[in-house]
Design a protein around this motif. Sequence first.
Motif, short mmCIF file in Angstrom:
data_model
loop_
_atom_site.label_atom_id
_atom_site.label_comp_id
_atom_site.label_asym_id
_atom_site.label_seq_id
_atom_site.Cartn_x
_atom_site.Cartn_y
_atom_site.Cartn_z
N TYR A 217 25.75 54.62 58.96
CA TYR A 217 26.77 55.36 59.70
C TYR A 217 27.44 56.35 58.75
O TYR A 217 27.38 56.20 57.54
CB TYR A 217 27.79 54.45 60.37
CG TYR A 217 28.63 53.58 59.47
CD1 TYR A 217 29.65 54.11 58.68
CD2 TYR A 217 28.43 52.21 59.43
CE1 TYR A 217 30.43 53.31 57.87
CE2 TYR A 217 29.20 51.40 58.62
CZ TYR A 217 30.20 51.95 57.85
OH TYR A 217 30.98 51.15 57.06
N GLY A 218 28.05 57.36 59.34
CA GLY A 218 28.61 58.46 58.56
C GLY A 218 27.75 59.70 58.76
O GLY A 218 26.75 59.68 59.49
N ASP A 219 28.12 60.79 58.12
CA ASP A 219 27.35 62.03 58.25
C ASP A 219 25.95 61.85 57.69
O ASP A 219 25.77 61.24 56.63
CB ASP A 219 28.05 63.17 57.51
CG ASP A 219 29.37 63.56 58.16
OD1 ASP A 219 29.52 63.31 59.37
OD2 ASP A 219 30.23 64.11 57.46
N LEU A 220 24.96 62.38 58.38
CA LEU A 220 23.60 62.31 57.88
C LEU A 220 23.48 63.11 56.59
O LEU A 220 24.01 64.23 56.48
CB LEU A 220 22.61 62.87 58.92
CG LEU A 220 22.45 62.05 60.21
CD1 LEU A 220 21.47 62.74 61.15
CD2 LEU A 220 21.96 60.63 59.89
N LEU A 221 22.82 62.54 55.59
CA LEU A 221 22.65 63.22 54.30
C LEU A 221 21.59 64.30 54.43
O LEU A 221 20.55 64.10 55.05
CB LEU A 221 22.26 62.20 53.23
CG LEU A 221 23.27 61.07 53.00
CD1 LEU A 221 22.73 60.11 51.95
CD2 LEU A 221 24.62 61.61 52.59
N ASP A 222 21.88 65.45 53.82
CA ASP A 222 20.97 66.59 53.89
C ASP A 222 19.86 66.40 52.86
O ASP A 222 20.00 66.77 51.70
CB ASP A 222 21.75 67.88 53.61
CG ASP A 222 20.91 69.13 53.83
OD1 ASP A 222 19.72 68.99 54.16
OD2 ASP A 222 21.45 70.24 53.65
N THR B 209 21.48 56.80 55.80
CA THR B 209 22.80 56.72 56.44
C THR B 209 22.74 55.81 57.64
O THR B 209 22.12 56.14 58.66
CB THR B 209 23.27 58.12 56.88
OG1 THR B 209 23.28 58.99 55.76
CG2 THR B 209 24.68 58.04 57.45
N GLN C 26 15.50 57.16 58.94
CA GLN C 26 16.77 57.89 58.88
C GLN C 26 17.96 56.95 58.62
O GLN C 26 18.95 57.35 58.00
CB GLN C 26 17.01 58.65 60.19
CG GLN C 26 17.14 57.74 61.41
CD GLN C 26 17.47 58.51 62.68
OE1 GLN C 26 18.29 59.41 62.66
NE2 GLN C 26 16.79 58.15 63.78
N TYR D 268 33.22 67.83 46.61
CA TYR D 268 33.04 66.69 47.49
C TYR D 268 31.58 66.69 47.92
O TYR D 268 31.11 67.61 48.56
CB TYR D 268 33.96 66.86 48.70
CG TYR D 268 34.31 65.62 49.46
CD1 TYR D 268 33.42 65.08 50.38
CD2 TYR D 268 35.54 65.00 49.30
CE1 TYR D 268 33.74 63.96 51.11
CE2 TYR D 268 35.87 63.88 50.03
CZ TYR D 268 34.97 63.36 50.93
OH TYR D 268 35.31 62.24 51.65
N ALA E 227 29.13 63.89 49.52
CA ALA E 227 28.77 63.34 50.82
C ALA E 227 29.47 62.01 51.02
O ALA E 227 29.77 61.30 50.07
CB ALA E 227 27.26 63.16 50.94
N GLY E 228 29.72 61.69 52.28
CA GLY E 228 30.38 60.43 52.61
C GLY E 228 31.84 60.65 52.96
O GLY E 228 32.30 61.78 53.02
N GLY F 280 30.27 56.87 53.92
CA GLY F 280 29.34 56.36 54.89
C GLY F 280 28.72 55.08 54.37
O GLY F 280 29.08 54.59 53.29
#
Length: 333
Positions: free
Chosen positions: A310-315, A308, A304, A253, A255-256, A258
């Motif tokens: 909305y959703g988890d910030l991408l690393d 993203t 930023q 899995y 990311a997302g 988002g």
Amino acid sequence: MTVSHDYDPGPQIAHAGSINLGTKNLDRSLWFFRDLLGMEVTAQADGVAYLRGYQELTHHSLVLTQQSEAAVNSYSFRVQRKQDVELFQKQLDREEIESIELAAGHETGRGEAIRFLLPGGEHPIELYYDIDKPIAEESLRSKLPSNSSRRRGFGVRRLDHLNVQCSPGTVNQAEGWLRESLGFKRREFAMIPDHPSTVMASWLSVTPQVHDIAIGINPLEQNGQFHHVAFNIENYADVLRIADEVRDLDIEYGAGPGKHGVGQAMYLYLHDPGSGHRVELYSGGYLIFDPDFEEIEWKLPELQYGQTWYGDLLDVGPQGTFLTTTPSAGLKP
């Protein structure tokens, strides 16, 4: 006003046509793309499988090749006219860019093509026009004539876009060549904040989409790198359902789910379990119809939101897992 019928715009790219992914485990990759994502296999022989989404009428948009290294063998674009293949080859000759002619059938169902390395990026690009439009076997046919097959699995509709990376020292050359020589239009972009003359990422298209291809810098300063291929999914609810169901499966899995600020589409990133290549499932987004659309630059602090909304910030840091890539093949297919 007098209209000249002799006007010739020159060779042009029509859209992102297909990608050839090398996989160490063809059976596992087929399970992922065919059985899970619902893509139709149009041909398979000698360790190579050709697939398409349920709204793609041409022979394929994805090629899976059994091989020892998980690398991208080619990024293919269809051109607007048959003669554009030859015209682009002549253009490459004038620019002293080495190219290779590929005979019809080099990829099953596809006509003659040319292959070259993206200047500055070193990604193997193929340009073609002729491609078969096979009818799906009866058990898969849809009653909708605009669909090549019935919607199955997670419902991949079509190839949406490609995303590649190259070194910070060559990214300006590669991004500029895509615009100046292949005719891609820069839609949205960001420059490296500490080096404002260097492109950090650029989203380019020849269609009304925000991007048919995106190109950015590789944090390890490597060229010829592949970040992801995106496949279009019909709606947001489908993406959320996929995210829910994938948790029960042996799939990495990424990311997302988002929503990106760039392009404004919902995303979910997964990894093909047969090859490890990153795959984005992509839904929504806005389209561009204005002929005078002005490219959009993302700057701090709003930058930023580009990755993203909305959703988890991408690393996306120097060691970020979201920036891991897989390599591309060289000039020789």
